[in-house]
Design a protein around this motif. Structure first.
Motif, PDB file in Angstrom:
ATOM      1  N   TYR A  59      11.130 -27.815  15.943  1.00 56.30           N
ATOM      2  CA  TYR A  59      11.277 -29.249  16.195  1.00 56.30           C
ATOM      3  C   TYR A  59       9.951 -29.860  16.639  1.00 56.30           C
ATOM      4  O   TYR A  59       9.534 -30.910  16.141  1.00 56.30           O
ATOM      5  N   LEU A  60       9.277 -29.209  17.590  1.00 57.18           N
ATOM      6  CA  LEU A  60       8.027 -29.759  18.116  1.00 57.18           C
ATOM      7  C   LEU A  60       6.932 -29.740  17.058  1.00 57.18           C
ATOM      8  O   LEU A  60       6.187 -30.710  16.900  1.00 57.18           O
ATOM      9  N   ALA A  61       6.825 -28.645  16.319  1.00 59.90           N
ATOM     10  CA  ALA A  61       5.765 -28.519  15.323  1.00 59.90           C
ATOM     11  C   ALA A  61       5.911 -29.565  14.221  1.00 59.90           C
ATOM     12  O   ALA A  61       4.904 -30.031  13.661  1.00 59.90           O
ATOM     13  N   ALA A  62       7.145 -29.965  13.927  1.00 59.20           N
ATOM     14  CA  ALA A  62       7.374 -30.947  12.867  1.00 59.20           C
ATOM     15  C   ALA A  62       6.774 -32.309  13.204  1.00 59.20           C
ATOM     16  O   ALA A  62       6.493 -33.104  12.308  1.00 59.20           O
ATOM     17  N   GLY A  63       6.560 -32.585  14.487  1.00 61.09           N
ATOM     18  CA  GLY A  63       5.996 -33.862  14.880  1.00 61.09           C
ATOM     19  C   GLY A  63       4.565 -33.802  15.346  1.00 61.09           C
ATOM     20  O   GLY A  63       4.014 -34.809  15.810  1.00 61.09           O
ATOM     21  N   LEU A  64       3.934 -32.618  15.239  1.00 63.53           N
ATOM     22  CA  LEU A  64       2.558 -32.442  15.713  1.00 63.53           C
ATOM     23  C   LEU A  64       1.730 -31.869  14.566  1.00 63.53           C
ATOM     24  O   LEU A  64       1.467 -30.675  14.493  1.00 63.53           O
ATOM     25  N   HIS A  65       1.296 -32.749  13.680  1.00 67.95           N
ATOM     26  CA  HIS A  65       0.776 -32.307  12.392  1.00 67.95           C
ATOM     27  C   HIS A  65      -0.663 -31.814  12.431  1.00 67.95           C
ATOM     28  O   HIS A  65      -1.118 -31.186  11.473  1.00 67.95           O
ATOM     29  N   ASP A  66      -1.393 -32.088  13.499  1.00 67.18           N
ATOM     30  CA  ASP A  66      -2.801 -31.683  13.560  1.00 67.18           C
ATOM     31  C   ASP A  66      -3.007 -30.362  14.288  1.00 67.18           C
ATOM     32  O   ASP A  66      -4.138 -29.985  14.589  1.00 67.18           O
ATOM     33  N   ASP A  67      -1.913 -29.674  14.571  1.00 69.94           N
ATOM     34  CA  ASP A  67      -1.960 -28.457  15.393  1.00 69.94           C
ATOM     35  C   ASP A  67      -1.586 -27.219  14.585  1.00 69.94           C
ATOM     36  O   ASP A  67      -0.806 -27.283  13.629  1.00 69.94           O
ATOM     37  N   ASP A  68      -2.127 -26.090  15.016  1.00 66.49           N
ATOM     38  CA  ASP A  68      -1.701 -24.784  14.519  1.00 66.49           C
ATOM     39  C   ASP A  68      -1.031 -24.037  15.663  1.00 66.49           C
ATOM     40  O   ASP A  68      -1.462 -24.133  16.819  1.00 66.49           O
ATOM     41  N   TRP A  69       0.005 -23.280  15.333  1.00 65.63           N
ATOM     42  CA  TRP A  69       0.802 -22.561  16.334  1.00 65.63           C
ATOM     43  C   TRP A  69       0.592 -21.061  16.186  1.00 65.63           C
ATOM     44  O   TRP A  69       0.608 -20.534  15.061  1.00 65.63           O
ATOM     45  N   TYR A  70       0.421 -20.379  17.339  1.00 64.34           N
ATOM     46  CA  TYR A  70       0.209 -18.931  17.344  1.00 64.34           C
ATOM     47  C   TYR A  70       1.159 -18.311  18.370  1.00 64.34           C
ATOM     48  O   TYR A  70       1.263 -18.799  19.497  1.00 64.34           O
ATOM     49  N   GLY A  71       1.828 -17.240  17.974  1.00 61.99           N
ATOM     50  CA  GLY A  71       2.754 -16.563  18.874  1.00 61.99           C
ATOM     51  C   GLY A  71       4.030 -16.174  18.148  1.00 61.99           C
ATOM     52  O   GLY A  71       4.359 -16.727  17.094  1.00 61.99           O
ATOM     53  N   VAL A  72       4.746 -15.204  18.739  1.00 59.92           N
ATOM     54  CA  VAL A  72       5.982 -14.686  18.132  1.00 59.92           C
ATOM     55  C   VAL A  72       7.047 -14.525  19.202  1.00 59.92           C
ATOM     56  O   VAL A  72       6.767 -14.555  20.407  1.00 59.92           O
ATOM     57  N   GLY A  73       8.280 -14.341  18.746  1.00 54.68           N
ATOM     58  CA  GLY A  73       9.382 -14.082  19.659  1.00 54.68           C
ATOM     59  C   GLY A  73       9.238 -12.736  20.334  1.00 54.68           C
ATOM     60  O   GLY A  73       8.855 -11.750  19.694  1.00 54.68           O
ATOM     61  N   ARG A  74       9.569 -12.685  21.626  1.00 55.27           N
ATOM     62  CA  ARG A  74       9.336 -11.453  22.385  1.00 55.27           C
ATOM     63  C   ARG A  74      10.346 -10.353  22.060  1.00 55.27           C
ATOM     64  O   ARG A  74      10.110  -9.181  22.380  1.00 55.27           O
ATOM     65  N   THR A  75      11.437 -10.685  21.392  1.00 54.60           N
ATOM     66  CA  THR A  75      12.468  -9.685  21.117  1.00 54.60           C
ATOM     67  C   THR A  75      12.132  -8.828  19.914  1.00 54.60           C
ATOM     68  O   THR A  75      12.212  -7.597  19.967  1.00 54.60           O
TER      69      THR A  75
END
Length: 257
Positions: A59-75
Motif C-alpha cells: 500500500y505504501l509503496a504504491a504511493g511513493l513512486h520515487d523510492d526503492d524498497w529493501y528488506g524481506v519478511g522475517r518468517t
C-alpha cells in the motif's frame, strides 16, 4: 535532501505498527492514508520502517513512486512476517547491494530466533553512494527484541561487527531498539564509534496510542564518524487528525564532514 538544502541527507526511523493488530479505531485500514501522507511529507532520503507487513508495504509503496524498497519478511525471507525495510530515495543514494540479517547466532539462517528473543528479529543492511557528496554510506535498519535482554546485547554486537568490518563507510544505524538510549544493551554500538543523532532532550517516541510525548524514547538514529548533525528530533504530525502509529517517527538531517 532536506528542504532543498544541498548536501544534506535526511534519515527517518518509524515504527508503523503491524497491520494485523486489533487496534479498533487505530486499525490499519483507518490510518493507512495518514501513514502514507506522513511519509510523503517527511522529506526523507532514507527511511527505516519497522513492523511492516507485506500488505502495508504494498500500500505504501504504491504511493511513493520515487523510492526503492529493501528488506524481506522475517518468517520466510520473502513476504511472510514482519519486515524492517529500508526505503531509499533513488535520487539521493545509489545502492550497490543490500541484505537482510537475522538477529541470531547464524544471521544468514532465514527465520531464526536468536538467544533469548521472544520472536525472530531482523536487520536490513544497505550499502551505496551518497550522490550529493560522492561518499560511500552504509545504512542499517533494525527492530530489537522486546523481551530478551541477552538478545538485545547480542544484536547490538552483531550490528557493531557489520560496521567495524566495513569501517571506511559513513554508517547510519536506526530502528526500534526497545530500550532507552543509555541502556547497557546498546554499549556495543557506542564502542563501535556510533553516537545518537538526537539530543537527550528530544522526548519520547512510544506512546501506545495516547499521543503522549514524554514517554520513553526507544526509537533511535545512531551515526558513525563522518557525519555532522544539522538538526534532529521527533515528528509529531497527525495527518487529517489521524495518529499514524503508536510510535512517533524520529529524524536527523546530516551533513558529511
Amino acid at each position: 535532501m532536506a528542504d532543498g538544502e544541498t548536501g544534506i541527507l535526511r534519515v527517518v526511523s518509524f515504527n508503523i505498527r503491524y497491520g494485523t493488530a486489533r487496534d479498533g479505531l487505530h486499525s490499519w485500514p483507518l490510518r493507512r492514508r495518514g501513514v502514507r501522507e506522513l511519509m510523503r511529507t517527511l522529506g526523507y532520503d532514507a527511511c527505516g520502517l519497522q513492523e511492516v507487513m507485506n500488505q502495508q508495504r504494498e500500500y505504501l509503496a504504491a504511493g511513493l513512486h520515487d523510492d526503492d524498497w529493501y528488506g524481506v519478511g522475517r518468517t520466510d525471507g520473502f513476504h511472510e512476517g514482519e519486515q524492517a525495510p529500508l526505503v531509499v530515495r533513488r535520487a539521493a543514494i545509489d545502492v550497490d547491494d543490500w541484505s537482510t540479517k537475522w538477529l541470531a547466532e547464524d544471521p544468514d539462517s532465514v527465520g531464526s530466533r536468536g538467544w533469548d528473543a521472544k520472536i525472530p528479529r531482523v536487520a536490513t543492511v544497505v550499502r551505496g553512494r551518497h550522490l550529493a557528496s560522492g561518499g560511500d554510506v552504509g545504512i542499517i535498519n533494525t527492530h530489537f527484541d522486546h523481551r530478551g535482554a541477552r538478545a538485545q546485547h547480542e544484536s547490538a554486537r552483531l550490528i557493531a561487527d557489520i560496521v567495524r568490518l566495513d569501517a571506511s563507510r559513513r554508517w547510519l544505524v536506526m530502528g526500534d531498539f526497545n530500550v532507552g538510549i543509555g541502556a547497557p544493551a546498546l554499549t556495543a554500538l557506542r564502542e563501535a564509534g556510533l553516537r545518537s543523532a538526537l539530543p537527550s532532550s528530544a522526548g519520547g517516541t512510544f506512546h501506545g496510542w495516547s499521543g503522549a510525548t514524554d514517554r520513553q524514547r526507544i526509537d533511535h538514529i545512531f551515526i558513525g564518524p563522518g557525519w555532522t548533525v544539522v538538526r534532529s528530533g521527533i515528528r509529531l504530525d497527525r495527518p487529517w487528525g489521524i495518529l499514524p502509529s503508536d510510535h512517533w517517527p524520529v529524524f536527523a538531517d546530516l551533513r558529511p564532514s
